[in-house]
Design an enzyme around this catalytic site. Structure first.
Site, PDB file in Angstrom:
ATOM      1  CB  CYS A  95      -0.900   0.009   1.230  1.00  0.00           C
ATOM      2  SG  CYS A  95       0.022   0.002   2.764  1.00  0.00           S
ATOM      3  CB  CYS A 113       4.242  -0.707   2.136  1.00  0.00           C
ATOM      4  SG  CYS A 113       2.779  -1.287   2.986  1.00  0.00           S
TER       5      CYS A 113
END
Lengths: 78, 316
Positions: free
Chosen positions: A10, A13
């Site tokens: 995502c 991250c």
């Protein structure tokens, strides 16, 4: 030094990964940053809030995206 | 003071006429955007500080081995301030199950966390007043508690993917924080969340303003008004796979209501959009077998629909 970024890919991250790479560059460390996206593997670290930063198999930060300066401190401790 | 600033910006800087329709619309847009943004920044800051105390790691510890009922209530309450993004739903789910949190209680938490969020609550408060905001929070809690209890009673423990039960997690040192760090976290949350939702918020308010100005007031009244009993389930059904930022949803809900959609129907639609989405279901499929995933979606569909009918009846 083994650096791992745990998270399913995502936005957070990716931000963490980018910050880790910047920190490595600024410190002149030539470490490989490995992305761990498998949920089983992530859970095995005991991490339940992603993203997380793992240095030499030790969970250093989880559930937030640390700034470059903080990551540099963590990496320098090694 | 805020109104004076908006007046000054619209009439002195942009030079719009006070009596013109455009001037009034621009003034309203500027005032509303600034008010909602300021309120959001402040509330997200405080929620950010609360978040440093209520981390998912601690919640898991508090919920382990709780009994039905009290456990579901606690899980739903703790789900409110806890941060949630669909990408951390799976690690969270695994972590809870692994720590011995019962399935129904885990679901109460998983439902409350995205469904009740501070951005939506703040915007509902700013745009519709505290009653609607309170109704949204209270009904979200009831849904999370009830839906979790229902799922817990279905006895679908075997419908969790097998690998989840086999994981042996390492113990992890807990993050320690002082007040300075907590405030820092609050500030960074406030900054990043406010900036993240700002485009949605402005777009939502702008689209809202446009539709408000150009669509006739009873545009939706005949198809989605109170007299069409099918409007609620259809709105919920449409909303479930959709994903939208809560900040963009609230202004649109405002428009739907002003164009004649019944308030309960619009709120049920909003809850189904932010409470569950197709991307989240796809990611949850990694840990839930199809039967449990379907039960989860179905229980939420029924809950949102009932809530819509209830609101329509109560709000008159």
């Amino acid at each position: 030094m083994k650096i791992k970024v745990l998270g399913s890919g995502c936005a957070n991250c990716k931000r963490l990964e980018a910050n880790v790479k910047k920190a490595c560059e600024q410190l002149g460390i030539n470490a490989k940053v490995e992305k761990v996206q498998d949920f089983g593997e992530i859970a095995a670290y005991g991490v339940i809030s992603t993203p997380a930063l793992v240095v030499d198999e030790e969970v250093k930060v989880y559930g937030r995206v640390p700034e470059v300066e903080e990551i540099k401190k963590i990496l320098e401790e090694r | 003071m805020l109104q004076e600033f908006a007046d000054w910006l619209t009439y002195s800087i942009f030079g719009l006429a006070r009596e013109s329709q455009l001037g009034a619309a621009a003034n309203f847009f500027i005032y509303d955007s600034i008010k909602v943004t300021l309120l959001l920044a402040i509330i997200v800051f405080f929620v950010g500080i609360v978040r440093t105390f209520i981390t998912p790691e601690k919640v898991r510890k508090w919920l382990g081995g709780r009994s039905e009922g009290a456990g579901n209530v606690l899980a739903a309450l703790l789900g409110v301030p806890t941060p949630f993004c669909s990408c951390s739903a799976v690690p969270l789910f695994i972590g809870f199950v692994e720590a011995g949190v019962p399935l129904g209680i885990t679901f109460s938490f998983l439902i409350a966390s995205p469904l009740i969020n501070e951005v939506a609550a703040t915007m509902l408060f700013a745009m519709f007043g505290w009653e609607i905001a309170a109704l949204y929070i209270a009904s979200g809690l009831v849904i999370a508690i009830a839906a979790g209890m229902v799922i817990g009673r279905l006895g679908l423990e075997s419908e969790v993917e097998d690998f989840v039960y086999k994981i042996k997690a390492k113990k992890m040192a807990e993050n320690k924080m002082g007040w300075k760090q907590r405030a820092g976290f609050g500030l960074s949350e406030s900054k990043s969340i406010t900036l993240k939702v700002l485009p949605y918020l402005l777009l939502g308010i702008a689209i809202g303003g446009l539709i408000h100005g150009y669509a006739p007031a009873d545009f939706l009244a005949s198809i989605a008004g109170k007299n069409n009993p099918l409007a609620v389930p259809i709105a919920v059904l449409v909303g479930i796979p959709l994903y939208s930022n809560a900040a963009g949803m609230v202004p649109i809900v405002g428009v739907l209501i002003s164009k004649g959609m019944a308030t309960g129907t619009a709120l049920a639609f909003m809850m189904s959009v932010i409470g569950l989405s197709l991307p989240e279901m796809i990611i949850l499929r990694k840990v839930l077998k199809p039967k449990l995933l379907a039960a989860f979606a179905l229980v939420l569909f029924i809950s949102f629909t009932l809530t819509g009918y209830l609101f329509n009846a109560v709000l008159g």
